[in-house]
Design a protein around this motif. Structure first.
Motif, PDB file in Angstrom:
ATOM      1  N   MET A   1      46.599  38.502  45.986  1.00 22.38           N
ATOM      2  CA  MET A   1      46.185  39.343  44.862  1.00 22.38           C
ATOM      3  C   MET A   1      46.567  38.739  43.665  1.00 22.38           C
ATOM      4  O   MET A   1      45.849  38.924  42.572  1.00 22.38           O
ATOM      5  CB  MET A   1      46.553  40.854  45.202  1.00 22.38           C
ATOM      6  CG  MET A   1      46.061  41.632  44.086  1.00 22.38           C
ATOM      7  SD  MET A   1      46.314  43.543  44.374  1.00 22.38           S
ATOM      8  CE  MET A   1      48.116  43.577  43.426  1.00 22.38           C
ATOM      9  N   THR A   2      47.795  38.216  43.677  1.00 25.58           N
ATOM     10  CA  THR A   2      48.309  37.640  42.281  1.00 25.58           C
ATOM     11  C   THR A   2      47.277  36.675  41.603  1.00 25.58           C
ATOM     12  O   THR A   2      46.838  35.561  42.426  1.00 25.58           O
ATOM     13  CB  THR A   2      49.539  36.974  42.517  1.00 25.58           C
ATOM     14  OG1 THR A   2      50.519  38.026  43.299  1.00 25.58           O
ATOM     15  CG2 THR A   2      50.525  36.602  41.345  1.00 25.58           C
ATOM     16  N   GLU A   3      47.250  36.509  40.429  1.00 28.41           N
ATOM     17  CA  GLU A   3      46.555  35.654  39.538  1.00 28.41           C
ATOM     18  C   GLU A   3      47.437  35.166  38.578  1.00 28.41           C
ATOM     19  O   GLU A   3      48.194  36.047  37.897  1.00 28.41           O
ATOM     20  CB  GLU A   3      45.350  36.330  39.067  1.00 28.41           C
ATOM     21  CG  GLU A   3      44.353  37.028  40.127  1.00 28.41           C
ATOM     22  CD  GLU A   3      43.031  37.556  39.587  1.00 28.41           C
ATOM     23  OE1 GLU A   3      42.141  37.606  40.202  1.00 28.41           O
ATOM     24  OE2 GLU A   3      43.204  37.881  38.188  1.00 28.41           O
ATOM     25  N   PRO A   4      47.329  33.818  38.235  1.00 31.30           N
ATOM     26  CA  PRO A   4      48.155  33.236  37.202  1.00 31.30           C
ATOM     27  C   PRO A   4      47.802  33.546  35.607  1.00 31.30           C
ATOM     28  O   PRO A   4      48.873  33.229  35.099  1.00 31.30           O
ATOM     29  CB  PRO A   4      48.028  31.608  37.405  1.00 31.30           C
ATOM     30  CG  PRO A   4      46.603  31.354  37.955  1.00 31.30           C
ATOM     31  CD  PRO A   4      46.544  32.801  38.909  1.00 31.30           C
ATOM     32  N   GLU A   5      46.476  33.916  35.381  1.00 30.80           N
ATOM     33  CA  GLU A   5      46.510  34.402  34.065  1.00 30.80           C
ATOM     34  C   GLU A   5      46.633  35.803  33.694  1.00 30.80           C
ATOM     35  O   GLU A   5      46.394  36.227  32.391  1.00 30.80           O
ATOM     36  CB  GLU A   5      44.866  34.260  33.745  1.00 30.80           C
ATOM     37  CG  GLU A   5      44.691  32.400  33.774  1.00 30.80           C
ATOM     38  CD  GLU A   5      44.173  32.282  35.251  1.00 30.80           C
ATOM     39  OE1 GLU A   5      44.063  32.985  36.159  1.00 30.80           O
ATOM     40  OE2 GLU A   5      44.023  30.984  35.253  1.00 30.80           O
ATOM     41  N   THR A  16      39.483  38.019  39.213  1.00 33.74           N
ATOM     42  CA  THR A  16      38.717  37.515  40.174  1.00 33.74           C
ATOM     43  C   THR A  16      37.392  38.607  40.551  1.00 33.74           C
ATOM     44  O   THR A  16      37.682  39.752  40.701  1.00 33.74           O
ATOM     45  CB  THR A  16      39.357  37.186  41.612  1.00 33.74           C
ATOM     46  OG1 THR A  16      40.371  36.105  41.204  1.00 33.74           O
ATOM     47  CG2 THR A  16      38.567  36.764  42.679  1.00 33.74           C
ATOM     48  N   ARG A  17      36.261  38.141  40.696  1.00 32.50           N
ATOM     49  CA  ARG A  17      34.987  38.968  40.639  1.00 32.50           C
ATOM     50  C   ARG A  17      34.383  38.560  42.138  1.00 32.50           C
ATOM     51  O   ARG A  17      34.121  37.473  42.291  1.00 32.50           O
ATOM     52  CB  ARG A  17      34.185  38.681  39.590  1.00 32.50           C
ATOM     53  CG  ARG A  17      34.789  39.383  38.335  1.00 32.50           C
ATOM     54  CD  ARG A  17      34.841  40.655  38.342  1.00 32.50           C
ATOM     55  NE  ARG A  17      35.226  41.352  36.975  1.00 32.50           N
ATOM     56  CZ  ARG A  17      36.279  41.669  36.339  1.00 32.50           C
ATOM     57  NH1 ARG A  17      37.483  41.502  37.308  1.00 32.50           N
ATOM     58  NH2 ARG A  17      36.622  42.018  35.270  1.00 32.50           N
ATOM     59  N   TRP A  25      28.049  37.860  49.200  1.00 31.06           N
ATOM     60  CA  TRP A  25      29.025  38.064  48.118  1.00 31.06           C
ATOM     61  C   TRP A  25      29.220  36.773  47.595  1.00 31.06           C
ATOM     62  O   TRP A  25      29.114  35.752  48.376  1.00 31.06           O
ATOM     63  CB  TRP A  25      30.375  38.789  48.718  1.00 31.06           C
ATOM     64  CG  TRP A  25      30.095  40.135  49.169  1.00 31.06           C
ATOM     65  CD1 TRP A  25      30.137  40.693  50.217  1.00 31.06           C
ATOM     66  CD2 TRP A  25      30.167  40.957  48.017  1.00 31.06           C
ATOM     67  NE1 TRP A  25      29.916  42.017  49.998  1.00 31.06           N
ATOM     68  CE2 TRP A  25      30.003  42.453  48.892  1.00 31.06           C
ATOM     69  CE3 TRP A  25      30.514  41.478  46.681  1.00 31.06           C
ATOM     70  CZ2 TRP A  25      30.031  43.668  48.447  1.00 31.06           C
ATOM     71  CZ3 TRP A  25      30.186  42.751  46.280  1.00 31.06           C
ATOM     72  CH2 TRP A  25      30.145  43.944  46.911  1.00 31.06           C
ATOM     73  N   VAL A  26      29.390  36.672  46.355  1.00 35.04           N
ATOM     74  CA  VAL A  26      29.737  35.131  45.524  1.00 35.04           C
ATOM     75  C   VAL A  26      30.839  35.629  44.982  1.00 35.04           C
ATOM     76  O   VAL A  26      31.170  36.536  44.058  1.00 35.04           O
ATOM     77  CB  VAL A  26      28.613  35.109  44.500  1.00 35.04           C
ATOM     78  CG1 VAL A  26      28.835  33.634  43.982  1.00 35.04           C
ATOM     79  CG2 VAL A  26      27.191  34.883  45.200  1.00 35.04           C
ATOM     80  N   ILE A  27      32.065  34.778  45.099  1.00 34.90           N
ATOM     81  CA  ILE A  27      33.383  35.098  44.288  1.00 34.90           C
ATOM     82  C   ILE A  27      33.881  34.096  43.567  1.00 34.90           C
ATOM     83  O   ILE A  27      33.463  32.899  43.924  1.00 34.90           O
ATOM     84  CB  ILE A  27      34.292  35.126  45.823  1.00 34.90           C
ATOM     85  CG1 ILE A  27      33.972  36.380  46.602  1.00 34.90           C
ATOM     86  CG2 ILE A  27      35.723  35.267  45.264  1.00 34.90           C
ATOM     87  CD1 ILE A  27      34.942  36.348  47.991  1.00 34.90           C
ATOM     88  N   ASN A  28      34.432  34.566  42.538  1.00 31.77           N
ATOM     89  CA  ASN A  28      34.801  33.487  41.477  1.00 31.77           C
ATOM     90  C   ASN A  28      35.961  33.900  41.077  1.00 31.77           C
ATOM     91  O   ASN A  28      36.105  35.044  40.508  1.00 31.77           O
ATOM     92  CB  ASN A  28      33.744  33.385  40.235  1.00 31.77           C
ATOM     93  CG  ASN A  28      32.431  32.295  40.685  1.00 31.77           C
ATOM     94  OD1 ASN A  28      32.698  31.404  40.589  1.00 31.77           O
ATOM     95  ND2 ASN A  28      31.539  33.300  40.926  1.00 31.77           N
ATOM     96  N   GLY A  29      36.889  33.106  40.990  1.00 28.40           N
ATOM     97  CA  GLY A  29      38.285  33.499  40.708  1.00 28.40           C
ATOM     98  C   GLY A  29      39.571  32.406  40.779  1.00 28.40           C
ATOM     99  O   GLY A  29      39.240  31.452  41.161  1.00 28.40           O
ATOM    100  N   VAL A  44      42.209  35.954  52.751  1.00 28.88           N
ATOM    101  CA  VAL A  44      41.747  37.214  52.516  1.00 28.88           C
ATOM    102  C   VAL A  44      42.047  37.471  50.872  1.00 28.88           C
ATOM    103  O   VAL A  44      43.288  37.094  50.300  1.00 28.88           O
ATOM    104  CB  VAL A  44      42.846  38.311  52.927  1.00 28.88           C
ATOM    105  CG1 VAL A  44      42.626  39.539  52.561  1.00 28.88           C
ATOM    106  CG2 VAL A  44      42.763  38.181  54.674  1.00 28.88           C
ATOM    107  N   VAL A  45      40.936  37.691  50.201  1.00 28.39           N
ATOM    108  CA  VAL A  45      40.879  37.675  48.861  1.00 28.39           C
ATOM    109  C   VAL A  45      40.347  39.208  48.440  1.00 28.39           C
ATOM    110  O   VAL A  45      39.824  39.634  48.822  1.00 28.39           O
ATOM    111  CB  VAL A  45      39.772  36.822  48.302  1.00 28.39           C
ATOM    112  CG1 VAL A  45      39.443  36.651  46.966  1.00 28.39           C
ATOM    113  CG2 VAL A  45      39.983  35.357  49.066  1.00 28.39           C
ATOM    114  N   MET A  46      41.250  39.404  47.522  1.00 26.93           N
ATOM    115  CA  MET A  46      41.025  40.760  46.632  1.00 26.93           C
ATOM    116  C   MET A  46      40.179  40.419  45.458  1.00 26.93           C
ATOM    117  O   MET A  46      40.825  39.565  44.437  1.00 26.93           O
ATOM    118  CB  MET A  46      42.599  41.534  46.303  1.00 26.93           C
ATOM    119  CG  MET A  46      42.180  42.983  45.671  1.00 26.93           C
ATOM    120  SD  MET A  46      43.564  43.958  45.379  1.00 26.93           S
ATOM    121  CE  MET A  46      43.645  44.664  46.736  1.00 26.93           C
ATOM    122  N   ALA A  47      39.071  40.780  45.145  1.00 25.19           N
ATOM    123  CA  ALA A  47      38.203  40.980  43.999  1.00 25.19           C
ATOM    124  C   ALA A  47      37.674  42.262  43.238  1.00 25.19           C
ATOM    125  O   ALA A  47      37.576  43.053  44.000  1.00 25.19           O
ATOM    126  CB  ALA A  47      37.141  39.849  44.239  1.00 25.19           C
TER     127      ALA A  47
END
Length: 143
Positions: A1-5, A16-17, A25-29, A44-47
């Protein structure tokens, strides 16, 4: 879940969306500290899937095969307990970019826009996955 920004793993700040496009589903992040990300077969991605509602209700979790086009495992990131990281070692934490990553609709874990609620109630990350899987996915077999 953690994101650097953003400031750590606060679900209200997720950038992340994941956008539904037909049956996919299209994921970008950009994710940071994905445990075992450089050695995993699946991620496993949380978006955010619904930015129009409260952030604790607008996120979803997805299963993403690590070899999916658009998944870029940038590097393993050092931590306070292990600042000398060695890429591809079990127990490391990876930096991963997701660029136009397309996954099937059934890779959604649980129900759409329910991941943050489940994660907040869970005591750990494994618990959050368990909570989401058990949160009512129509594709999950009932026992």
């Amino acid at each position: 879940m953690t994101e650097p920004e953003t400031a750590g793993s606060d679900p209200r700040l997720l950038k992340t969306r994941a956008v539904k496009d037909g049956d996919e589903w299209v994921i970008n992040g950009h994710k940071w500290y994905t445990t075992n990300g450089s050695v995993a077969d699946i991620l496993v991605v949380m978006a955010v899937t619904n930015p129009d509602i409260h952030p604790y209700q607008g996120s979803s979790m997805f299963v993403v095969p690590a070899n999916t086009p658009g998944v870029d495992i940038v590097r393993d990131v050092g931590s306070m307990d292990d600042p000398e990281n060695h890429y591809g070692r079990f127990g490391n934490h990876a930096e991963i970019r997701y660029v136009d990553v397309r996954i099937p609709g059934e890779n959604l874990i649980g129900r759409r826009a329910r991941a943050s609620c489940s994660r907040r109630r869970a005591s750990d990350r494994v618990g959050s996955i368990t909570a989401c899987v058990g949160s009512g996915s129509p594709s999950a077999p009932s026992t």
